[in-house]
Design a protein around this motif. Structure first.
Motif, PDB file in Angstrom:
ATOM      1  N   GLN A  96      -5.189   5.919  -6.045  1.00 46.89           N
ATOM      2  CA  GLN A  96      -5.452   5.696  -4.617  1.00 46.89           C
ATOM      3  C   GLN A  96      -6.645   6.534  -4.163  1.00 46.89           C
ATOM      4  O   GLN A  96      -7.481   6.068  -3.390  1.00 46.89           O
ATOM      5  CB  GLN A  96      -4.198   6.058  -3.811  1.00 46.89           C
ATOM      6  CG  GLN A  96      -4.282   5.771  -2.326  1.00 46.89           C
ATOM      7  CD  GLN A  96      -4.376   4.282  -2.027  1.00 46.89           C
ATOM      8  OE1 GLN A  96      -3.985   3.450  -2.836  1.00 46.89           O
ATOM      9  NE2 GLN A  96      -4.958   3.958  -0.879  1.00 46.89           N
ATOM     10  N   LYS A 148      -5.552  -0.759  -4.594  1.00 44.09           N
ATOM     11  CA  LYS A 148      -4.412  -0.805  -3.666  1.00 44.09           C
ATOM     12  C   LYS A 148      -3.089  -0.678  -4.416  1.00 44.09           C
ATOM     13  O   LYS A 148      -2.191  -1.522  -4.307  1.00 44.09           O
ATOM     14  CB  LYS A 148      -4.442  -2.106  -2.850  1.00 44.09           C
ATOM     15  CG  LYS A 148      -5.659  -2.204  -1.953  1.00 44.09           C
ATOM     16  CD  LYS A 148      -5.569  -3.382  -1.013  1.00 44.09           C
ATOM     17  CE  LYS A 148      -6.788  -3.358  -0.093  1.00 44.09           C
ATOM     18  NZ  LYS A 148      -6.952  -4.584   0.676  1.00 44.09           N
ATOM     19  N   PHE A 177      -0.542   1.208  -4.192  1.00 43.66           N
ATOM     20  CA  PHE A 177       0.738   1.333  -3.473  1.00 43.66           C
ATOM     21  C   PHE A 177       1.218   0.005  -2.882  1.00 43.66           C
ATOM     22  O   PHE A 177       2.347  -0.105  -2.422  1.00 43.66           O
ATOM     23  CB  PHE A 177       0.661   2.411  -2.388  1.00 43.66           C
ATOM     24  CG  PHE A 177       0.728   3.815  -2.947  1.00 43.66           C
ATOM     25  CD1 PHE A 177       1.892   4.273  -3.563  1.00 43.66           C
ATOM     26  CD2 PHE A 177      -0.367   4.671  -2.880  1.00 43.66           C
ATOM     27  CE1 PHE A 177       1.964   5.550  -4.093  1.00 43.66           C
ATOM     28  CE2 PHE A 177      -0.305   5.949  -3.403  1.00 43.66           C
ATOM     29  CZ  PHE A 177       0.862   6.392  -4.016  1.00 43.66           C
ATOM     30  N   GLU A 178       0.300  -0.997  -2.876  1.00 42.36           N
ATOM     31  CA  GLU A 178       0.744  -2.315  -2.404  1.00 42.36           C
ATOM     32  C   GLU A 178       1.123  -3.228  -3.570  1.00 42.36           C
ATOM     33  O   GLU A 178       1.587  -4.353  -3.362  1.00 42.36           O
ATOM     34  CB  GLU A 178      -0.373  -2.966  -1.570  1.00 42.36           C
ATOM     35  CG  GLU A 178      -0.592  -2.228  -0.266  1.00 42.36           C
ATOM     36  CD  GLU A 178      -1.872  -2.665   0.429  1.00 42.36           C
ATOM     37  OE1 GLU A 178      -2.220  -3.857   0.363  1.00 42.36           O
ATOM     38  OE2 GLU A 178      -2.545  -1.778   1.011  1.00 42.36           O
ATOM     39  N   TYR A 179       0.893  -2.744  -4.789  1.00 43.98           N
ATOM     40  CA  TYR A 179       1.157  -3.548  -5.977  1.00 43.98           C
ATOM     41  C   TYR A 179       2.610  -4.013  -5.999  1.00 43.98           C
ATOM     42  O   TYR A 179       3.523  -3.242  -5.726  1.00 43.98           O
ATOM     43  CB  TYR A 179       0.844  -2.702  -7.228  1.00 43.98           C
ATOM     44  CG  TYR A 179       0.806  -3.490  -8.520  1.00 43.98           C
ATOM     45  CD1 TYR A 179      -0.341  -4.179  -8.897  1.00 43.98           C
ATOM     46  CD2 TYR A 179       1.920  -3.548  -9.348  1.00 43.98           C
ATOM     47  CE1 TYR A 179      -0.378  -4.903 -10.079  1.00 43.98           C
ATOM     48  CE2 TYR A 179       1.900  -4.279 -10.528  1.00 43.98           C
ATOM     49  CZ  TYR A 179       0.741  -4.958 -10.889  1.00 43.98           C
ATOM     50  OH  TYR A 179       0.707  -5.678 -12.061  1.00 43.98           O
ATOM     51  N   ASN A 231       4.328  -5.934  -3.992  1.00 40.74           N
ATOM     52  CA  ASN A 231       4.983  -5.713  -2.683  1.00 40.74           C
ATOM     53  C   ASN A 231       5.416  -4.271  -2.445  1.00 40.74           C
ATOM     54  O   ASN A 231       6.464  -4.021  -1.853  1.00 40.74           O
ATOM     55  CB  ASN A 231       6.219  -6.619  -2.548  1.00 40.74           C
ATOM     56  CG  ASN A 231       5.823  -8.057  -2.306  1.00 40.74           C
ATOM     57  OD1 ASN A 231       4.916  -8.336  -1.514  1.00 40.74           O
ATOM     58  ND2 ASN A 231       6.459  -8.974  -3.026  1.00 40.74           N
ATOM     59  N   GLY A 232       4.598  -3.358  -2.917  1.00 34.78           N
ATOM     60  CA  GLY A 232       4.892  -1.945  -2.633  1.00 34.78           C
ATOM     61  C   GLY A 232       6.053  -1.401  -3.424  1.00 34.78           C
ATOM     62  O   GLY A 232       6.826  -0.556  -2.940  1.00 34.78           O
ATOM     63  N   LYS A 282       9.121   1.517  -2.762  1.00 34.14           N
ATOM     64  CA  LYS A 282      10.513   1.039  -2.718  1.00 34.14           C
ATOM     65  C   LYS A 282      11.363   1.757  -3.756  1.00 34.14           C
ATOM     66  O   LYS A 282      12.553   1.994  -3.559  1.00 34.14           O
ATOM     67  CB  LYS A 282      10.570  -0.469  -2.998  1.00 34.14           C
ATOM     68  CG  LYS A 282      10.187  -1.337  -1.815  1.00 34.14           C
ATOM     69  CD  LYS A 282      10.326  -2.814  -2.189  1.00 34.14           C
ATOM     70  CE  LYS A 282       9.788  -3.691  -1.065  1.00 34.14           C
ATOM     71  NZ  LYS A 282       9.616  -5.089  -1.537  1.00 34.14           N
ATOM     72  N   TYR A 303       2.191   8.259   1.732  1.00 38.77           N
ATOM     73  CA  TYR A 303       1.553   6.956   1.506  1.00 38.77           C
ATOM     74  C   TYR A 303       2.400   5.808   2.035  1.00 38.77           C
ATOM     75  O   TYR A 303       1.964   4.663   2.048  1.00 38.77           O
ATOM     76  CB  TYR A 303       1.268   6.753   0.011  1.00 38.77           C
ATOM     77  CG  TYR A 303       0.199   7.691  -0.502  1.00 38.77           C
ATOM     78  CD1 TYR A 303      -1.151   7.467  -0.188  1.00 38.77           C
ATOM     79  CD2 TYR A 303       0.525   8.809  -1.255  1.00 38.77           C
ATOM     80  CE1 TYR A 303      -2.136   8.340  -0.633  1.00 38.77           C
ATOM     81  CE2 TYR A 303      -0.447   9.687  -1.704  1.00 38.77           C
ATOM     82  CZ  TYR A 303      -1.776   9.450  -1.392  1.00 38.77           C
ATOM     83  OH  TYR A 303      -2.751  10.318  -1.824  1.00 38.77           O
ATOM     84  N   GLY A 304       3.624   6.089   2.442  1.00 40.15           N
ATOM     85  CA  GLY A 304       4.476   5.057   3.023  1.00 40.15           C
ATOM     86  C   GLY A 304       4.318   5.053   4.529  1.00 40.15           C
ATOM     87  O   GLY A 304       3.270   5.454   5.061  1.00 40.15           O
ATOM     88  N   ASN A 305       5.379   4.671   5.209  1.00 39.63           N
ATOM     89  CA  ASN A 305       5.260   4.565   6.677  1.00 39.63           C
ATOM     90  C   ASN A 305       5.802   5.800   7.386  1.00 39.63           C
ATOM     91  O   ASN A 305       6.353   5.706   8.468  1.00 39.63           O
ATOM     92  CB  ASN A 305       5.959   3.296   7.155  1.00 39.63           C
ATOM     93  CG  ASN A 305       7.415   3.253   6.692  1.00 39.63           C
ATOM     94  OD1 ASN A 305       7.867   4.180   6.005  1.00 39.63           O
ATOM     95  ND2 ASN A 305       8.147   2.245   7.072  1.00 39.63           N
TER      96      ASN A 305
END
Lengths: 758, 758
Positions: free
Chosen positions: A298, A305, A307-309, A311-312, A316, A358-360
């Motif tokens: 990152q 991307k 961390f989006e690989y 669907n994240g 998860k 890196y998440g929400n």
């Protein structure tokens, strides 16, 4: 080995040197970090950390601890022993200390700017650069992929993952000549050794390969070597490995689709829910390289991307593994898992911080970080520490959850039901997943039960004492295969005293159980049900487990229904691995003056038969006491059946196994049949007051009031005369279908797959 | 049984009544307390408590808890069931609740002045006065002294001890007529029943009789009946009991000197040090009646100077029992003792408060009271609460101590050595006392070892589940006799597979071990040694144990020397009851596919023989892991000897025994011999870090370098090449004697009974 006194002398000189030019050296360090570090730390990240130093207790405290730890090691001097032994021995342990301390010293150099840390790393690296070219593969030959520094490449990969970070931190501080020397004599040969020279280690879908790929990828990123980075991401194209090749734990080397590399290791062992098919113990082990490399990618290759690989899936997976813990944060020991491993492990500290950053910015993660009481010494850890300082933490809510298995989430699942009854927190973990690669057990439809962080019905876990040298050098014990992986070692049906899939890893790996239903919408009555079609020829197993935590009833319990369909007459064994002491039973137990084993193979050879009994009537009850709590199993029985009280530990010449007890319900000469058991937590004992509260089961009777291909109905009558009926549709798991059924003149009408009421 | 609805109605009326005349009733209560209460509470004491209410958190909090508890019971209504079952059953439990709640309600009435508490007690007492005359002895016939309300008089005595206090609290509130009714129909018959009608219960030296005497004495004090008080103090003159009579636990009824009564129970089971010969578990049980009656006597008959009796033995006994606990406050389970019982028990709360108040206001007791977090609701508890409020508590220092046994302190002792090594607190408990009345075990020269509140080498304790109805009604299990009392169940020498004194209580009761030496002056090297001459014919056993906690050495350890003298050839077994998992040994263990017992009688029938081995050389080592700590036994061995790994649980059809492991060193065909073992706590395991620290013993060799009738010398060589020599004089325990001895050209010179150095 470098001479300790020489090293101390060098360090003293450096120390003197740096004392006299602190400001100058700091300026130099700042200037030199233009492009480096850029893995875990970045130039901007370091500046931001420096700005926030002395503002957050948690970061400062971690920094202080780390500094003390590293300073203590520096004081001891550098020690690079000749590789020799297995895990637990001195050279092994020293090399582990070396890479861990180098990585930390790198962080300290960047954050504190004190050149003694850079000097320490440089000396250590120079020492390894001297040693490495002289090394052949490790003398201990047990591994399918022998390392050079350690007995297995896995540990060598650990070394490089940590050391890459240290190198990154002092990259700009080193002269170009030194960098050239290190890269030529140490890092590049090291990376090639782990990959091209050992493809059976590198080119797999397995936690070993994750470490291998990340090791190669990390050093590639530091060295700006895209060839290495691509090798790490996508694997080696032509590895020449046979499809049948196995590792020393009996795992297949080649993946089903032949894919390899870091991204393939993200695609396949992770389900879309983030469940890692090897189970939480290895998930934890692989999580650090997964996340630390993702963080590095990152920073250096944001265009990926990562961390989006899928669907994240990486983020998860952090949530998934936190849900795979009991009330104390200990991982469920599914598959090969050593008990006691928990989210207090450093890889989870790293994972929680990275997932937060890196998440929400999930505030629930902060409460885990708070319990961990430590942060990662980078921007992610600082973000967590700052948020905790602002008191943003919210409780991490572990609720009931189904975590699918398989790359596409269609290979069964782990179903976790959690319920609260007054001050009792019960957690039921049911496994109806895929095999779990080389660390899987033959335990389809098994379960374990926890109360308030304690095991009530245990999953045995692995048979190994990790890093205890006396026990096979800390490696797997042979009882892991002969006992821990076998079906009878788990709380699930064994048919004809043979393990599922005849104990064949290859067969088991091709199949998985099927979810039937998972419904946790009613917090008082939660249901999970799954089917296993392939573990035994001509036998279909369906297990339905209901967690009832309704305070209208006298105690919480699990209703456990195993419905078996077969055309043949078989013997079925259903064990419950309880803990503690037998308090009472309505069985007339027969014991003997001599103990024999329960069988000769498939794990049965490890069980002593302590007692047996034929049920006296159609209702059998068994009560035990553990950790001052009373539990009972109430069981629908027939008088021609058998119950066995067993104990693990037979045929165990090295005393590798725990002498834990088991209660087994056996049905012989049955084709179709039904096991119905209720496991209840009903009472407490207080040794100071000598007060036994509700030491007897609250259940007076359990019976099957209906059973055919369409429906199965169980009635439970309590000692206070309350009663409940549970009915499940055996053919339609839909939540919306309307059902009607008349049982003994009583008409039942309901919507959805099951009914529960009086 | 009284009708609950009736009672509630009555209580409601009272409640209404009292609400309307609170002031009036308080005045009445105050006026009526002129002479009463005068047992636990006094008129002055109550005034002083009232004055200090709402000033001390601990007293107020205890009061609040007690009020909630009693109010909850009052809301449930009065329930006086017909006596029926054994311990653990419903009527038994309800009667226990009744007396406990009455006693508390009495305190609340006095302290809070609320008449609802007095009314509740009165109704309860009236109910018992209705029931009691109709009762014959309890239908359950198991006891040697059946009660009326309970299955044994002991519980009836409990009832009267508590109820006397309740009666005292409402004495003045009751009408003379009601008092007459209660005394005539309930209290006097009750007191006579416990004493004159059941002399085999009343006229003993035993905790049963202590309760019996105190019950009679307490009600005598309330009723101003000197005849009853004297009967309590001095026993019944002519009881007509045979000298051979036994109770149902196999204990002798008659004491050696034929004395009885409360004072005789102070004279004889207590040593001058305050050690209670039955052991701490029953000490705790007897302590409450001992102290509460003493408190009452002090209040009502101060001329007796009861707290000065036998040089203040009652207060010394509180100090003694607090010293008989591990780091967590749990009692050492010497003799019959249920594990888990601790100084958090209510009788110890009472004892600590009384000892503080009537003793010399020892501030160390305050820290125990603080941990207990509860006080007795009287003047003593208030004094403690006030002192805690003023922060006067000092840590309770448990140091090494020898507690003599026997009325005159000349019947052996319990020797407790406590040592600290870095963060490890080790406690060695060695038993060389008298038998311990009917609750004694055949365990002369046995020991147990603790680390930081956890058992390392365990004493099994009793075989019983107190108040768990399913287990023989909560009473002693037959395995208490066949296993728990036998010598092989203890960590001491069994000769020829026969228990000490052939397992005969009468013989064992006549004898005791002899102290040889106890020296804890050097905190790094503490020594206890004792001799047993009578347990076996023609065999003299001397055991010397040395607790070494010298941080110059690599780990703390216990050196254990058993010197045996005999003219005959015997088999000697020395077991060590460890816990946890075997990690390694230099023995070549032989296991079998079938388990047999170790013998047929004397407890051996309860041991499974899991493995055996002949030593390969003269140094045998055995390492195990428990609670993440590594321990080893290093043993001087000969190649013709045997080691046995056993496990408890054979011939146990009801699964009454714990399946705990044992490591046994056996010497056969020996007359004089020496067992030398070193028990070491040397390492730790961290399951989160997967880090094993010092998993191997730090001892390389142990050997006997000298042994004759005068001296025994042991040499220990450590893996770091340090070495130590321990020499003991076998004939002279004096601290002042000068010794000289030459061993292999090395000359040793020292003063005192032993030498320890390199």
């Amino acid at each position: 080995m470098l001479r300790t006194t020489q090293i101390i002398l060098i360090l003293l000189l450096f120390s003197f040197f740096s004392c006299n030019k602190t400001n100058e050296s700091q300026t130099k360090a700042n200037k030199h970090t233009a492009a480096h570090p850029n893995l875990m730390l970045t130039v901007d990240g370091v500046n931001s950390i420096k700005k926030n130093l002395k503002t957050t207790p948690l970061f400062d405290q971690t920094l202080e601890q780390t500094k003390n730890e590293v300073d203590e090691q520096i004081a001891k001097g550098i020690d690079i022993p000749i590789p020799k032994d297995m895990a637990g021995g001195y050279p092994h342990t020293q090399h582990k200390i070396n890479y861990a301390v180098m990585q930390k010293a790198g962080l300290l150099f960047q954050i504190l700017g004190d050149e003694k840390y850079a000097a320490y790393i440089k000396e250590m690296l120079m020492g390894y650069a001297d040693l490495y070219p002289k090394l052949n593969r490790h003398p201990e030959t047990r591994s399918y992929a022998r390392g050079k520094i350690f007995w297995q490449c896995l540990n060598d990969a650990n070394w490089l993952v940590y050391t890459s970070q240290a190198y990154d931190c002092i990259y700009n501080w080193l002269s170009e000549k030194d960098r050239g020397h290190l890269e030529e004599n140490l890092f590049r040969p090291f990376a090639d050794f782990l990959s091209i020279e050992t493809p059976q280690f590198f080119n797999r879908i397995h936690n070993h390969s994750t470490w291998g790929c990340v090791a190669v990828g990390m050093i590639g990123l530091v060295m700006n070597d895209d060839e290495l980075v691509n090798r790490a991401l996508y694997g080696i194209k032509k590895d020449g490995i046979s499809n049948e090749a196995l590792d020393n734990d009996g795992g297949l080397i080649k993946s089903k689709d032949g894919k390899a590399g870091f991204l393939a290791n993200l695609d396949s062992p992770f389900s879309p829910d983030g469940y890692y098919t090897e189970g939480p113990y290895y998930h934890r082990y692989a999580l650090y390289p997964f996340l630390i490399f993702a963080q590095a990618l990152q920073n250096k290759k944001p265009e990926l991307k990562i961390f989006e690989y899928k669907n994240g899936v990486l983020l998860k997976s952090v949530d998934a593994i936190l849900n795979l813990t009991d009330e104390d944060g200990d991982f469920f020991p599914l598959n090969d898992g050593q008990k006691g491993m928990s989210y207090f492990n450093s890889s989870l500290i790293s994972a929680v911080d990275i997932a937060y950053f890196y998440g929400n910015k999930n505030k629930q993660l902060l409460s885990i970080a708070k319990a961990q009481n430590k942060v990662q010494l980078d921007e992610t850890g600082m973000a967590v520490a700052l948020a905790l300082k602002e008191d943003l933490a919210e409780p991490f809510e572990k609720s009931s959850i189904e975590l699918t298995d398989g790359a596409n989430g269609d290979e069964g699942a782990i179903g976790i039901l959690r319920g609260t009854y007054k001050n009792q927190k019960l957690t039921l973990v049911m496994k109806y997943s895929a095999h779990g690669l080389s660390h899987g057990h033959f335990d389809k439809l098994s379960f374990s039960l926890y109360e308030n962080g304690e095991e009530v019905i245990q999953d045995y876990g692995l048979s190994r004492f990790v890093n205890v040298e006396q026990k096979n050098g800390g490696g797997y014990l042979k009882e892991n295969k002969t006992w821990a992986k076998q079906t009878i070692a788990h709380n699930t049906i064994t048919v004809n005293q043979t393990s599922q899939y005849k104990g064949k890893f290859k067969e088991s790996s091709k199949n998985h159980s099927e979810k039937y239903l998972f419904n946790s919408s009613n917090k008082k009555v939660q249901v999970v049900s799954a089917i296993e079609n392939n573990a035994y020829n001509n036998v279909v197993l369906q297990r339905t487990m209901v967690l009832v935590t309704d305070t209208d009833l006298a105690a919480p319990f699990v209703l456990d229904i195993n419905k078996i369909k077969s055309k043949n007459n078989n013997t079925y064994d259903l064990p419950f691995y309880y803990f503690g002491q037998v308090i009472g039973t309505n069985l007339k137990l027969e014991t003997s003056f001599q103990l024999n084993t329960l069988g000769n193979t498939n794990g049965y050879q490890h069980l002593w038969k302590e007692a047996k009994a034929k049920p006296l009537n159609q209702f059998t009850q068994f009560t035990w006491l553990n950790h001052n709590k009373f539990y009972s199993i109430s069981s629908v029985s027939e008088t021609n059946e058998d119950y066995i009280l067993g104990r693990i530990g037979a045929n165990d010449p090295n005393f590798n196994l725990r002498r834990d007890p088991v209660f087994i319900h056996r049905k012989q000469n049955k084709s179709n049949t039904l096991f119905v058991n209720v496991i209840e937590s009903h009472g407490t004992y207080n040794a100071v007051l000598e007060l036994a509260k509700q030491s007897k089961s609250t259940i007076e009777n359990t019976s099957i009031i209906y059973d055919d291909k369409d429906y199965t109905a169980i009635k439970i009558v309590f000692t206070n005369k309350e009663q409940r009926v549970f009915i499940i549709s055996n053919t339609n798991p839909s939540e919306n279908t309307k059902h009607e059924l008349t049982i003994k003149d009583k008409h039942y009408k309901w919507v959805g797959a099951y009914y529960f009421n009086n």
